[in-house]
Design a protein around this motif. Structure first.
Motif, PDB file in Angstrom:
ATOM      1  N   GLY A  71      -3.744  -7.144   2.692  1.00 39.73           N
ATOM      2  CA  GLY A  71      -2.890  -7.192   1.516  1.00 39.73           C
ATOM      3  C   GLY A  71      -1.903  -8.338   1.521  1.00 39.73           C
ATOM      4  O   GLY A  71      -1.408  -8.745   0.467  1.00 39.73           O
ATOM      5  N   GLU A  72      -1.616  -8.873   2.716  1.00 41.95           N
ATOM      6  CA  GLU A  72      -0.652  -9.957   2.835  1.00 41.95           C
ATOM      7  C   GLU A  72      -1.295 -11.334   2.757  1.00 41.95           C
ATOM      8  O   GLU A  72      -0.605 -12.323   2.474  1.00 41.95           O
ATOM      9  CB  GLU A  72       0.126  -9.823   4.148  1.00 41.95           C
ATOM     10  N   ASN A  75      -3.970 -13.406  -1.222  1.00 41.51           N
ATOM     11  CA  ASN A  75      -3.701 -14.522  -2.135  1.00 41.51           C
ATOM     12  C   ASN A  75      -4.114 -15.853  -1.521  1.00 41.51           C
ATOM     13  O   ASN A  75      -4.639 -16.740  -2.204  1.00 41.51           O
ATOM     14  CB  ASN A  75      -2.223 -14.551  -2.505  1.00 41.51           C
ATOM     15  N   LYS A  93       3.168 -14.558  -1.537  1.00 46.55           N
ATOM     16  CA  LYS A  93       3.641 -13.275  -2.054  1.00 46.55           C
ATOM     17  C   LYS A  93       2.456 -12.360  -2.340  1.00 46.55           C
ATOM     18  O   LYS A  93       1.518 -12.737  -3.029  1.00 46.55           O
ATOM     19  CB  LYS A  93       4.431 -13.481  -3.350  1.00 46.55           C
ATOM     20  N   PRO A  94       2.461 -11.104  -1.821  1.00 49.73           N
ATOM     21  CA  PRO A  94       1.367 -10.183  -2.108  1.00 49.73           C
ATOM     22  C   PRO A  94       1.227  -9.917  -3.596  1.00 49.73           C
ATOM     23  O   PRO A  94       2.207  -9.934  -4.345  1.00 49.73           O
ATOM     24  CB  PRO A  94       1.779  -8.908  -1.356  1.00 49.73           C
ATOM     25  N   LEU A  95       0.015  -9.637  -4.014  1.00 47.92           N
ATOM     26  CA  LEU A  95      -0.290  -9.415  -5.424  1.00 47.92           C
ATOM     27  C   LEU A  95       0.576  -8.330  -6.040  1.00 47.92           C
ATOM     28  O   LEU A  95       1.075  -8.469  -7.146  1.00 47.92           O
ATOM     29  CB  LEU A  95      -1.769  -9.047  -5.554  1.00 47.92           C
ATOM     30  N   ALA A  96       0.795  -7.220  -5.302  1.00 49.42           N
ATOM     31  CA  ALA A  96       1.499  -6.079  -5.867  1.00 49.42           C
ATOM     32  C   ALA A  96       2.969  -6.393  -6.156  1.00 49.42           C
ATOM     33  O   ALA A  96       3.612  -5.698  -6.936  1.00 49.42           O
ATOM     34  CB  ALA A  96       1.405  -4.889  -4.914  1.00 49.42           C
ATOM     35  N   GLU A  97       3.541  -7.444  -5.534  1.00 42.16           N
ATOM     36  CA  GLU A  97       4.942  -7.766  -5.750  1.00 42.16           C
ATOM     37  C   GLU A  97       5.159  -8.656  -6.969  1.00 42.16           C
ATOM     38  O   GLU A  97       6.281  -8.996  -7.301  1.00 42.16           O
ATOM     39  CB  GLU A  97       5.497  -8.460  -4.503  1.00 42.16           C
ATOM     40  N   GLN A 127      -4.440  -0.814   0.978  1.00 39.75           N
ATOM     41  CA  GLN A 127      -4.744  -2.208   0.681  1.00 39.75           C
ATOM     42  C   GLN A 127      -5.367  -2.396  -0.707  1.00 39.75           C
ATOM     43  O   GLN A 127      -5.312  -3.492  -1.266  1.00 39.75           O
ATOM     44  CB  GLN A 127      -5.700  -2.770   1.729  1.00 39.75           C
ATOM     45  N   GLN A 130      -3.567  -4.198  -3.678  1.00 42.98           N
ATOM     46  CA  GLN A 130      -3.419  -5.640  -3.589  1.00 42.98           C
ATOM     47  C   GLN A 130      -4.714  -6.395  -3.831  1.00 42.98           C
ATOM     48  O   GLN A 130      -4.682  -7.601  -4.117  1.00 42.98           O
ATOM     49  CB  GLN A 130      -2.878  -6.037  -2.208  1.00 42.98           C
TER      50      GLN A 130
END
Length: 220
Positions: A71-72, A75, A93-97, A127, A130
Motif C-alpha cells: 500500500g505504501e 504509487n 503518498k499512498p492512494l488512500a490519503e 491493502q 490502496q
C-alpha cells in the motif's frame, strides 16, 4: 483463476522464493510484465537470484521486483509502468490519503494498469483500499489465505469496494498410490500378468490453503 493472457500486466504481492512470479512470467510472455512486491529486501534479493539462475535468466525481462509494503509503494510501481502518471500521482503518498483529486474517478485511476492482482499475505483487506483502483474493470484479484477465518474477514471487507466474491477454493493435498502389481491368478498361464494399481493412499487428506477470487465490478 486470473485468466491471464500473453501481454498482460500483473501485480503480485508477496514475492517469496519467486515460484509464482516465474509461473506468471511464463503466462504473460515476453511482451507482458509481472510487478512483484516484497516487504523484505533480503527475500526480494534472494528471489531475484533464483530467477537469474533459472534457465540463464530467461524470465528476468518479464519480472520487475519492488521492495516495500504494498500500500505504501503502489504509487511508485504505477509510475514505473506509466511515467505520465508522475504529473498527477504523488509517488510518496499512498492512494488512500489522496481521495479527492481529479486523476481518480470513484476510486479508480483514470487509466487502470493491471490485468490481474495476486496477494499472498495474511491481511490482504488492509491493502485492497490502496490498490483496487489500479485494477482494470472486470478483472480479478486472487488472494492466498491459509485460514478460513482470514477468508471470512476478506469477504466481509470486500463489501466496501466494487469487488464481487466469485469463487472460494480449498487447495488440498491428496497422495495417490500408483504402481505395478502382479495379478493373483491360479491359472499358471496368467499367473505373471501385471496390472496397474491406482488409488488414493490411506493417509489423511492435507489442507494447504484457500484461494479467494474477487472480480472488480464497474461503478454502479
Amino acid at each position: 483463476m486470473l485468466d491471464t493472457s500473453p501481454g498482460d500486466c500483473i501485480l503480485e504481492a508477496g514475492t517469496g522464493n519467486a515460484g509464482l512470479s516465474m509461473y506468471l512470467a511464463r503466462a504473460v510472455g515476453p511482451n507482458g510484465k509481472v510487478h512483484s512486491v516484497e516487504r523484505s529486501s533480503s527475500t526480494s534479493e534472494h528471489a531475484q537470484l533464483v530467477v537469474e539462475q533459472f534457465r540463464r535468466g530467461v524470465l528476468m525481462p518479464s519480472i520487475v521486483f519492488h521492495v516495500g509494503v504494498l500500500g505504501e509503494v503502489i504509487n511508485k510501481v504505477a509510475v514505473s509502468i506509466d511515467k505520465s502518471l508522475a504529473t498527477v500521482l504523488n509517488a510518496e503518498k499512498p492512494l488512500a490519503e489522496d481521495p479527492e483529486h481529479t486523476w481518480k474517478e470513484q476510486g479508480n485511476i483514470v487509466a487502470p494498469l493491471f490485468d490481474g492482482i495476486v496477494l499472498d499475505m495474511p491481511t490482504p483487506w488492509t491493502q485492497l483500499p490502496q490498490i483496487f483502483g489500479f485494477l482494470k474493470t472486470d478483472r480479478f484479484v486472487v488472494c492466498y489465505l491459509p485460514s478460513i477465518s482470514q477468508v471470512m474477514d476478506l469477504v466481509r471487507a470486500s463489501r466496501q469496494w466494487p469487488l464481487l466474491v466469485e469463487d472460494v477454493v480449498e487447495v488440498d493435498w491428496r497422495s495417490w498410490d500408483i504402481k505395478v502389481a502382479i495379478v493373483r491368478n491360479p491359472d499358471p498361464l496368467a499367473a505373471s500378468d501385471e496390472a496397474m494399481v491406482c488409488r488414493p493412499t490411506h493417509t489423511p487428506i492435507g489442507h494447504t490453503a484457500f484461494l479467494v477470487k474477487l472480480r472488480k465490478c464497474g461503478a454502479q
